[in-house]
Scaffold this motif. Structure first.
Motif, PDB file in Angstrom:
ATOM      1  N   HIS A   1       0.750  -1.097   0.018  1.00  0.00           N
ATOM      2  CA  HIS A   1      -0.201  -0.041   0.114  1.00  0.00           C
ATOM      3  C   HIS A   1       0.811   1.167  -0.012  1.00  0.00           C
ATOM      4  O   HIS A   1       0.340   2.304   0.388  1.00  0.00           O
ATOM      5  N   ASP A   2       2.081   1.171  -0.370  1.00  0.00           N
ATOM      6  CA  ASP A   2       3.065   2.190  -0.105  1.00  0.00           C
ATOM      7  C   ASP A   2       2.519   3.391  -1.264  1.00  0.00           C
ATOM      8  O   ASP A   2       2.636   4.580  -1.144  1.00  0.00           O
ATOM      9  N   ARG A   3       2.103   2.883  -2.590  1.00  0.00           N
ATOM     10  CA  ARG A   3       1.561   4.024  -3.318  1.00  0.00           C
ATOM     11  C   ARG A   3       0.538   4.797  -3.270  1.00  0.00           C
ATOM     12  O   ARG A   3       0.335   5.992  -3.156  1.00  0.00           O
ATOM     13  N   LEU A   4      -0.619   4.189  -2.684  1.00  0.00           N
ATOM     14  CA  LEU A   4      -1.659   4.781  -2.207  1.00  0.00           C
ATOM     15  C   LEU A   4      -1.305   5.444  -0.712  1.00  0.00           C
ATOM     16  O   LEU A   4      -1.809   6.634  -0.601  1.00  0.00           O
ATOM     17  N   ARG A   5      -0.588   5.004   0.022  1.00  0.00           N
ATOM     18  CA  ARG A   5      -0.117   5.819   1.186  1.00  0.00           C
ATOM     19  C   ARG A   5       0.568   7.103   0.706  1.00  0.00           C
ATOM     20  O   ARG A   5       0.222   8.325   1.364  1.00  0.00           O
ATOM     21  N   GLN A   6       1.751   7.012  -0.129  1.00  0.00           N
ATOM     22  CA  GLN A   6       2.266   8.160  -0.525  1.00  0.00           C
ATOM     23  C   GLN A   6       1.107   9.477  -1.364  1.00  0.00           C
ATOM     24  O   GLN A   6       1.364  10.670  -0.710  1.00  0.00           O
ATOM     25  N   GLN A   7       0.168   8.653  -1.999  1.00  0.00           N
ATOM     26  CA  GLN A   7      -0.895   9.737  -2.402  1.00  0.00           C
ATOM     27  C   GLN A   7      -1.705  10.369  -1.395  1.00  0.00           C
ATOM     28  O   GLN A   7      -1.890  11.494  -1.274  1.00  0.00           O
ATOM     29  N   VAL A   8      -2.087   9.299  -0.446  1.00  0.00           N
ATOM     30  CA  VAL A   8      -3.105  10.130   0.592  1.00  0.00           C
ATOM     31  C   VAL A   8      -2.445  11.100   1.546  1.00  0.00           C
ATOM     32  O   VAL A   8      -2.859  12.012   1.978  1.00  0.00           O
ATOM     33  N   ALA A   9      -1.037  10.520   1.763  1.00  0.00           N
ATOM     34  CA  ALA A   9      -0.271  11.475   2.690  1.00  0.00           C
ATOM     35  C   ALA A   9      -0.077  12.730   1.918  1.00  0.00           C
ATOM     36  O   ALA A   9      -0.162  13.936   2.707  1.00  0.00           O
ATOM     37  N   SER A  10       0.179  12.984   0.711  1.00  0.00           N
ATOM     38  CA  SER A  10       0.231  14.166  -0.049  1.00  0.00           C
ATOM     39  C   SER A  10      -0.863  14.829  -0.088  1.00  0.00           C
ATOM     40  O   SER A  10      -0.907  16.184  -0.044  1.00  0.00           O
ATOM     41  N   MET A  11      -2.226  14.480  -0.259  1.00  0.00           N
ATOM     42  CA  MET A  11      -3.286  14.996  -0.249  1.00  0.00           C
ATOM     43  C   MET A  11      -3.597  15.715   1.107  1.00  0.00           C
ATOM     44  O   MET A  11      -3.966  16.742   1.103  1.00  0.00           O
ATOM     45  N   ALA A  12      -3.193  14.842   2.106  1.00  0.00           N
ATOM     46  CA  ALA A  12      -3.559  15.363   3.671  1.00  0.00           C
ATOM     47  C   ALA A  12      -2.690  16.449   3.829  1.00  0.00           C
ATOM     48  O   ALA A  12      -2.996  17.665   4.321  1.00  0.00           O
ATOM     49  N   GLU A  13      -1.197  16.563   3.441  1.00  0.00           N
ATOM     50  CA  GLU A  13      -0.494  17.489   3.680  1.00  0.00           C
ATOM     51  C   GLU A  13      -0.738  18.840   2.850  1.00  0.00           C
ATOM     52  O   GLU A  13      -0.780  20.041   3.366  1.00  0.00           O
ATOM     53  N   THR A  14      -1.006  18.544   1.685  1.00  0.00           N
ATOM     54  CA  THR A  14      -1.653  19.955   1.054  1.00  0.00           C
ATOM     55  C   THR A  14      -2.583  20.610   1.574  1.00  0.00           C
ATOM     56  O   THR A  14      -2.671  21.806   1.648  1.00  0.00           O
ATOM     57  N   LEU A  15      -3.707  19.677   1.960  1.00  0.00           N
ATOM     58  CA  LEU A  15      -5.085  20.210   2.722  1.00  0.00           C
ATOM     59  C   LEU A  15      -4.709  21.023   4.060  1.00  0.00           C
ATOM     60  O   LEU A  15      -5.085  22.175   4.193  1.00  0.00           O
ATOM     61  N   GLU A  16      -3.629  20.409   4.789  1.00  0.00           N
ATOM     62  CA  GLU A  16      -3.234  20.819   5.947  1.00  0.00           C
ATOM     63  C   GLU A  16      -2.527  22.339   5.923  1.00  0.00           C
ATOM     64  O   GLU A  16      -2.864  23.261   6.662  1.00  0.00           O
ATOM     65  N   LEU A  17      -1.869  22.499   4.730  1.00  0.00           N
ATOM     66  CA  LEU A  17      -1.108  23.621   4.579  1.00  0.00           C
ATOM     67  C   LEU A  17      -2.031  24.755   4.245  1.00  0.00           C
ATOM     68  O   LEU A  17      -2.098  25.879   4.723  1.00  0.00           O
ATOM     69  N   ARG A  18      -3.080  24.679   3.236  1.00  0.00           N
ATOM     70  CA  ARG A  18      -4.283  25.238   2.844  1.00  0.00           C
ATOM     71  C   ARG A  18      -5.184  25.757   3.993  1.00  0.00           C
ATOM     72  O   ARG A  18      -5.330  26.900   4.205  1.00  0.00           O
ATOM     73  N   VAL A  19      -5.310  24.777   4.839  1.00  0.00           N
ATOM     74  CA  VAL A  19      -6.134  25.294   6.179  1.00  0.00           C
ATOM     75  C   VAL A  19      -5.313  26.161   6.898  1.00  0.00           C
ATOM     76  O   VAL A  19      -5.823  27.026   7.443  1.00  0.00           O
ATOM     77  N   ALA A  20      -3.917  25.921   6.975  1.00  0.00           N
ATOM     78  CA  ALA A  20      -3.072  26.500   8.079  1.00  0.00           C
ATOM     79  C   ALA A  20      -2.874  28.157   7.383  1.00  0.00           C
ATOM     80  O   ALA A  20      -3.018  29.122   8.225  1.00  0.00           O
ATOM     81  N   ILE A  21      -2.795  28.043   6.274  1.00  0.00           N
ATOM     82  CA  ILE A  21      -2.735  29.567   5.623  1.00  0.00           C
ATOM     83  C   ILE A  21      -4.194  30.531   5.765  1.00  0.00           C
ATOM     84  O   ILE A  21      -3.843  31.631   6.435  1.00  0.00           O
ATOM     85  N   ARG A  22      -5.213  29.606   5.601  1.00  0.00           N
ATOM     86  CA  ARG A  22      -6.417  30.537   6.391  1.00  0.00           C
ATOM     87  C   ARG A  22      -6.244  30.763   7.693  1.00  0.00           C
ATOM     88  O   ARG A  22      -6.786  31.815   8.161  1.00  0.00           O
ATOM     89  N   ARG A  23      -5.776  29.785   8.567  1.00  0.00           N
ATOM     90  CA  ARG A  23      -5.847  30.045   9.822  1.00  0.00           C
ATOM     91  C   ARG A  23      -4.949  31.233  10.308  1.00  0.00           C
ATOM     92  O   ARG A  23      -5.307  31.985  11.220  1.00  0.00           O
ATOM     93  N   ASP A  24      -4.063  31.415   9.454  1.00  0.00           N
ATOM     94  CA  ASP A  24      -2.980  32.561   9.865  1.00  0.00           C
ATOM     95  C   ASP A  24      -3.864  33.931   9.524  1.00  0.00           C
ATOM     96  O   ASP A  24      -3.169  34.860  10.330  1.00  0.00           O
ATOM     97  N   PHE A  25      -4.441  33.973   8.767  1.00  0.00           N
ATOM     98  CA  PHE A  25      -5.228  35.195   8.438  1.00  0.00           C
ATOM     99  C   PHE A  25      -6.392  35.696   9.520  1.00  0.00           C
ATOM    100  O   PHE A  25      -6.677  36.766   9.609  1.00  0.00           O
ATOM    101  N   GLU A  26      -6.621  34.674  10.316  1.00  0.00           N
ATOM    102  CA  GLU A  26      -7.729  34.818  11.230  1.00  0.00           C
ATOM    103  C   GLU A  26      -7.024  35.159  12.785  1.00  0.00           C
ATOM    104  O   GLU A  26      -7.936  35.458  13.533  1.00  0.00           O
ATOM    105  N   GLN A  27      -5.892  35.024  12.720  1.00  0.00           N
ATOM    106  CA  GLN A  27      -5.292  35.398  14.004  1.00  0.00           C
ATOM    107  C   GLN A  27      -5.009  36.909  14.257  1.00  0.00           C
ATOM    108  O   GLN A  27      -5.206  37.713  13.616  1.00  0.00           O
TER     109      GLN A  27
END
Length: 518
Positions: A492-518
């Motif tokens: 499941h390495d191939r799928l793990r890599q893809q899901v992890a990449s998706m999750a990391e991108t989403l977390e970064l996008r959420v964090a950028i929005r959170r930064d503007f709310e502080q």
């Protein structure tokens, strides 16, 4: 006589004399702050150090422009500064790699929406990255960077030059941009002005200006574009051939309609037991000078490998207005084309026409027919990768909300392969509701069998979803949890890599929005 007072006063003349006479005979350094910087014991090294120090001191301030010391006009800040967390995030994005820079557009979009600007300490980093900043950065920080560059006597790199107001002056690209702006203001006046000087222009300028007629294109442009079909420059002819198919009531469109209806005829046949049936009769076109004038010629591959007449039919259909086929329902044309001997060129040509006109009836007919074919519901037609691709292409022509509604139906039906194909296309950004449904579906598949997980990983679609899913806290948290749910084995390495990449991108996008709310 040259005044040497200053040269003697700063010790420059004595050092030059010492350099000519030899280091051993150099006079001692005059006391002062510069002499204190010379610490070399060796006479030769000390002389070189003195030469360097006094040379820089002597040249300092020379060759400055007369206005170099004039103060630069102050500039008022263009809005409040963004929160410190958002500024720190921007610095990290600017100094990060390519993946981080892809989020710059998102950062500047949020800054523009909040009417905030980066703090001054980021200006240097922004100037260094001016060529890599997204277009949206201009509205947020463009004026300040331009002011700072001017204050430093530098060219404000990355700031696009304004198009000249006069479309008859400048480079070809500048003239095209200025003419397009003219067309946006006054389509008829711009065309009339172009016609007056057109024959005097060089070929590259004629081609660029004809292409700019796309702005404000209307039936009134037809006579001029029709005349361009006989221009001596091939580029001009091609520019007109690209625009005329977008005028469905033009003479060009009429010629294509005549050719298409001569090549494709639906005949009705009565059968004793089966009732009436329809059959598509195909007559392949021949090469001709009139076809070539309208831009329909065999491509080099078809000339080498055969299939010339089928290629001509495809290109004719691609340029034909859809109202030429109004004698029968769109579905009948498409279904008979799929069943016929010349299915590939006919379907491809019709799809190009559908994509150009975006006729809702034709789009709906293509979606319904191809979905039924791919689900095995149409007798005599079976699903192929090509037809699945056509189905995806048809659904992709829908507006974003309708696309999401169609794909949501596939989510409910648990059709993994079809759904992954659809996700390869579609809007760049998903709605919150669709994103929640999609992330729940991903969780269902990941909890399923190994076969389902392998199917999910094959097309490498999941990794790119992080760019398109709604950047909400709950959705990002669910995406992060999916990584933990995956089995640990190597399969499941191939799928793990893809899901992890998706999750990391989403977390970064959420964090950028959170930064503007502080």
């Amino acid at each position: 006589m040259t005044d040497t007072t200053d040269l003697v006063a700063d010790g420059w003349e004595s050092i030059l004399a010492a350099a000519l006479l030899g280091a051993e005979r150099a006079p001692p350094a005059a006391p002062g702050p510069l002499a204190d910087l010379v610490t070399e014991a060796d006479p030769g090294s000390a002389l070189l150090a003195r030469l360097a120090l006094h040379g820089v001191h002597h040249l300092a301030g020379l060759d400055l422009a007369p206005d170099a010391m004039e103060p630069v006009a102050a500039r008022d800040p263009a809005g409040p500064e963004c929160p410190p967390a958002a500024a720190a995030r921007l610095y990290a994005l600017l100094s990060g790699g390519h993946a981080a820079r892809e989020r710059l557009r998102e950062w500047f979009d949020l800054a523009a929406a909040a009417q905030m600007r980066p703090p001054a300490w980021l200006h240097q980093a922004l100037m260094l990255q001016a060529g890599n900043l997204p277009e949206t950065a201009g509205a947020v920080v463009g004026p300040e960077l331009a002011w700072l560059a001017a204050a430093c006597g530098e060219d404000p790199g990355g700031t696009p030059a304004e198009a000249p107001a006069d479309w008859t002056e400048g480079s070809v690209a500048q003239r095209r941009a200025a003419f397009a702006a003219f067309r946006a203001r006054d389509p008829g006046g711009a065309r009339t002005a172009l016609e007056a000087v057109f024959r005097k222009e060089k070929a590259d300028a004629r081609e660029a200006l004809v292409g700019a007629l796309w702005t404000g294109l209307s039936p009134a442009d037809e006579p001029f574009l029709e005349s361009c079909l006989d221009d001596r420059a091939g580029g001009v002819r091609e520019a007109a051939q690209r625009l005329l198919p977008h005028l469905p009531r033009s003479l060009y469109a009429s010629r294509m309609a005549v050719r298409a209806t001569a090549a494709l005829v639906i005949e009705r046949k009565e059968r004793l037991l089966r009732g009436a049936t329809h059959e598509l009769v195909v007559t392949l076109p021949e090469e001709s000078s009139t076809l070539a004038r309208d831009g329909v010629t065999p491509n080099p591959w078809e000339q080498r490998g055969g299939g010339i007449r089928a290629g001509l039919l495809r290109d004719i259909l691609a340029r034909t207005p859809l109202h030429a086929f109004s004698g029968h329902p769109p579905r009948l044309w498409l279904e008979l084309a799929l069943r016929g001997e010349w299915s590939e060129p006919i379907v491809k040509g019709l799809f190009q026409a559908i994509e150009r006109e975006r006729d809702p009836a034709w789009i709906q007919a293509a979606i319904d027919l191809l979905s039924e074919v791919c689900e095995g519901k149409v007798s005599g037609l079976r699903r192929t990768n090509e037809l699945l691709g056509r189905w995806v292409e048809a659904v992709d022509m829908l507006p974003a909300a309708e696309w999401e509604a169609r794909v949501t139906e596939l989510i409910r039906a648990r059709k993994v392969e079809v759904l992954l194909a659809m996700l390869g296309q579609g809007p760049d950004a998903f709605s919150e509701r669709f994103s929640a449904a999609l992330i729940d579906w991903l969780a269902f598949v990941i909890r399923g069998s190994d076969n389902l997980r392998r199917d999910l990983a094959k097309p490498w679609v999941i990794a790119r979803l992080g760019e398109r899913l709604w950047p909400g806290e709950d959705i990002a948290a669910t995406a992060a949890a999916l990584v933990a749910r995956l089995p640990e084995d190597e399969g499941h390495d191939r799928l793990r890599q893809q899901v992890a990449s998706m999750a990391e991108t989403l977390e970064l996008r959420v964090a950028i929005r959170r930064d503007f709310e502080q």
